[in-house]
Design a protein around this motif. Structure first.
Motif, mmCIF file in Angstrom:
data_model
loop_
_atom_site.group_PDB
_atom_site.id
_atom_site.type_symbol
_atom_site.label_atom_id
_atom_site.label_comp_id
_atom_site.label_asym_id
_atom_site.label_seq_id
_atom_site.Cartn_x
_atom_site.Cartn_y
_atom_site.Cartn_z
ATOM 1 N N ILE A 44 0.782 -1.243 0.000
ATOM 2 C CA ILE A 44 0.000 0.000 0.000
ATOM 3 C C ILE A 44 0.816 1.296 0.000
ATOM 4 O O ILE A 44 0.266 2.374 -0.170
ATOM 5 C CB ILE A 44 -1.022 0.032 1.163
ATOM 6 N N HIS A 45 2.130 1.200 0.215
ATOM 7 C CA HIS A 45 2.934 2.426 0.076
ATOM 8 C C HIS A 45 4.338 2.084 -0.407
ATOM 9 O O HIS A 45 5.091 1.386 0.274
ATOM 10 C CB HIS A 45 3.002 3.193 1.401
ATOM 11 N N THR A 46 4.635 2.557 -1.621
ATOM 12 C CA THR A 46 5.986 2.411 -2.170
ATOM 13 C C THR A 46 6.359 3.728 -2.853
ATOM 14 O O THR A 46 5.524 4.630 -2.982
ATOM 15 C CB THR A 46 6.067 1.296 -3.259
ATOM 16 N N HIS A 47 7.612 3.783 -3.313
ATOM 17 C CA HIS A 47 8.055 4.904 -4.140
ATOM 18 C C HIS A 47 8.406 4.386 -5.538
ATOM 19 O O HIS A 47 9.225 4.978 -6.233
ATOM 20 C CB HIS A 47 9.244 5.605 -3.485
ATOM 21 N N LEU A 48 7.798 3.256 -5.901
ATOM 22 C CA LEU A 48 8.039 2.687 -7.231
ATOM 23 C C LEU A 48 7.175 3.414 -8.253
ATOM 24 O O LEU A 48 6.168 4.031 -7.892
ATOM 25 C CB LEU A 48 7.679 1.195 -7.232
ATOM 26 N N LEU A 257 -1.675 9.675 6.731
ATOM 27 C CA LEU A 257 -0.792 10.570 7.485
ATOM 28 C C LEU A 257 0.388 9.745 7.967
ATOM 29 O O LEU A 257 0.211 8.735 8.662
ATOM 30 C CB LEU A 257 -1.539 11.161 8.688
ATOM 31 N N MET A 258 1.588 10.148 7.572
ATOM 32 C CA MET A 258 2.802 9.448 8.003
ATOM 33 C C MET A 258 3.558 10.422 8.888
ATOM 34 O O MET A 258 4.130 11.406 8.409
ATOM 35 C CB MET A 258 3.614 9.025 6.784
ATOM 36 N N ILE A 259 3.518 10.150 10.178
ATOM 37 C CA ILE A 259 3.913 11.172 11.148
ATOM 38 C C ILE A 259 5.205 10.796 11.883
ATOM 39 O O ILE A 259 5.375 9.654 12.325
ATOM 40 C CB ILE A 259 2.786 11.372 12.191
ATOM 41 N N CYS A 324 5.100 -0.739 9.313
ATOM 42 C CA CYS A 324 6.199 -0.474 10.243
ATOM 43 C C CYS A 324 7.198 0.283 9.389
ATOM 44 O O CYS A 324 7.954 -0.291 8.614
ATOM 45 C CB CYS A 324 6.790 -1.779 10.777
ATOM 46 N N TRP A 325 7.141 1.581 9.512
ATOM 47 C CA TRP A 325 7.716 2.502 8.529
ATOM 48 C C TRP A 325 9.219 2.703 8.721
ATOM 49 O O TRP A 325 9.655 3.013 9.833
ATOM 50 C CB TRP A 325 6.932 3.831 8.653
ATOM 51 N N TRP A 326 9.982 2.530 7.657
ATOM 52 C CA TRP A 326 11.358 3.010 7.535
ATOM 53 C C TRP A 326 12.276 2.422 8.610
ATOM 54 O O TRP A 326 12.673 1.276 8.497
ATOM 55 C CB TRP A 326 11.302 4.538 7.617
ATOM 56 N N SER A 354 5.957 -1.869 1.846
ATOM 57 C CA SER A 354 7.406 -2.067 1.651
ATOM 58 C C SER A 354 8.206 -0.773 1.662
ATOM 59 O O SER A 354 9.376 -0.764 1.998
ATOM 60 C CB SER A 354 7.672 -2.815 0.346
ATOM 61 N N ASP A 355 7.590 0.337 1.208
ATOM 62 C CA ASP A 355 8.328 1.590 1.029
ATOM 63 C C ASP A 355 9.449 1.440 -0.001
ATOM 64 O O ASP A 355 10.375 2.265 -0.041
ATOM 65 C CB ASP A 355 8.892 2.119 2.357
ATOM 66 N N ALA A 356 9.347 0.407 -0.832
ATOM 67 C CA ALA A 356 10.415 0.165 -1.819
ATOM 68 C C ALA A 356 10.596 1.376 -2.729
ATOM 69 O O ALA A 356 9.627 2.014 -3.141
ATOM 70 C CB ALA A 356 10.064 -1.065 -2.657
HETATM 71 ZN ZN ZN Z 1 7.694 6.299 1.823
#
Ligand code: ZN
Ligand code: FIX
Length: 413
Positions: A44-48, A257-259, A324-326, A354-356
């Protein structure tokens, strides 16, 4: 909808039930691992980026090795100054990262192990002294087929990109990029909300709605500092109240929201120079209470904020904790946070994203997530069995479907 009672044992068959329980407990670990492996994830959240975005879509060995997680580690082990490093070409940087973190040191950190796992997944020898063979391998790949193979190896169905319409490099590409259903869009608000712009709330609302429809965004998203406060006075809160939240309501999509990110604490090392800080989550409470018709996907970067996020999720059904971010995407943190969430929220959360940034990273990030979740879930079911209810494979499948897919699908539809 899952029916968790269809296979419940009858009281008259106590002995049989006990035997079943023992068998199930013995098999539990295997079944949980199998279900985790076979359930296709929505990341649900990547930078691809989809291949249609050209040079924004990063893949291959040089990008894998110049990931900012690895660069942060490079500066700890190589006597190179940041400005000397940035003066190198990308392949020279990758060579240096490989030599420093993989040849001169044993790659035991999460990020270095990840690169090893990717090479291994492609059947490559992971102990080469130089990058020549890896470069030959990636050069020989045809991108569309390579994406299909990477998604298969990662066990993912689709990913959500990060799309900022105020990014001058990205926005023109929306005119030509061919849509790819495996890459969904998320409208990122960082430039609008965190930098100085001249948008009035009315202009911003119209701008966001136009872009969200154009991108077919599944949610809007912003990263926020640890100092974030939702109040009626500052510009960011005014834009949230008068532009972002109404636009999300009109489009019926959540706001993510990513805080807790403290940007540029060491600007010399660029993306690797961001840190984390504990935030005051009362703003989440206010937003969820004052805007009951909005839905909020929330991830917090500080370990210390995790428990209170679960407490707030118990108060507000329009709050969905995710990921579980970063700096938290390490087995020890994922294990702790996921156990806490299961204990407090059952399956009503999204355990990971993944935040890939580089395509092939999804292979190691999802492999690691499954590996960490397996004993956590197994133990949860073991406790349930000890307390009097054993689970079937179908029950486990329902739970993993929720965690890996349907919580997100339901929350965004
Ligand atoms: Zn990110
Ligand atoms: O703000 C974000 O979405 C962060 O995830 C990134 O900015 C960060 O650099 C990252 O890659 C973390 O995994």
């Amino acid at each position: 909808m899952c029916d968790f009672l269809s296979a419940a044992p009858s009281n008259t068959w106590l002995l049989q039930t006990t035997i079943n329980l023992m068998i199930q407990t013995l098999n539990l670990e295997t079944v949980v691992a199998e279900v985790l492996a076979s359930t296709q994830v929505i990341d649900i959240h990547t930078h691809l980026f989809a291949p249609g975005f050209g040079r924004l879509a990063l893949w291959g060995i040089d990008h894998l090795l110049t990931y900012h997680y690895l660069e942060a580690e490079l500066f700890r082990s190589a006597p190179i100054r940041p400005e000397q490093y940035w003066a190198l070409s990308i392949s020279q940087r990758a060579d240096l990262v490989w030599k420093t973190l993989f040849v001169e040191n044993n790659p035991i950190s999460e990020a270095t192990r990840g690169a090893i796992a990717v090479l291994n997944a492609f059947g490559l020898n992971t102990s080469e002294r130089t990058l020549t063979l890896y470069r030959d391998f990636f050069r020989a790949q045809n991108l569309p087929d390579h994406i299909t193979r990477v998604f298969q190896l990662a066990g993912i169905e689709s990913v959500v990109m990060t799309n900022d319409p105020l990014d001058p490099e990205e926005s023109p590409l929306w005119d030509t990029a061919t849509p790819d259903p495996r890459f969904q869009a998320a409208l990122r608000l960082d430039r609008l909300l965190n930098q100085k712009t001249t948008y009035t709330p009315d202009d911003a609302r119209r701008f966001l709605k136009t872009w969200a429809m154009r991108m077919r965004a599944v949610y809007m998203a912003v990263s926020l500092p640890d100092s974030f406060q939702f109040s009626t006075h500052d510009r960011r809160s005014q834009l949230l109240t008068e532009a972002v939240l109404p636009a999300c309501r009109d489009l019926n999509i959540p706001l993510s929201l990513m805080i807790g990110v403290r940007r540029h604490v060491n600007p010399a090392i660029r993306l690797a120079g961001d840190a984390s800080g504990r935030a005051d989550l009362r703003s989440i409470e206010t937003l969820c209470r004052e805007f009951p018709d909005n839905r909020f996907l929330v991830s917090v970067l500080s370990r210390e904020n995790q428990h209170e996020l679960c407490v707030y999720a118990r108060k507000f059904a329009n709050l969905m904790p995710f990921g579980c971010w970063w700096f938290l995407n390490n087995p020890s943190m994922v294990e702790e946070i996921t156990r806490e969430r299961l204990e407090m929220l059952g399956t009503s959360f999204i355990p990971q994203h993944s935040d890939a940034r580089i395509l092939e990273q999804v292979i190691y990030k999802w492999r690691n997530t499954r590996r960490t979740l397996a004993p956590v879930l197994t133990n949860t079911y073991r406790l349930l069995a000890e307390d009097g209810r054993s689970v079937t494979r179908a029950d486990i499948e329902c739970d993993v479907q929720r965690l890996f897919r349907t919580n997100f699908q339901t929350f965004t539809s």
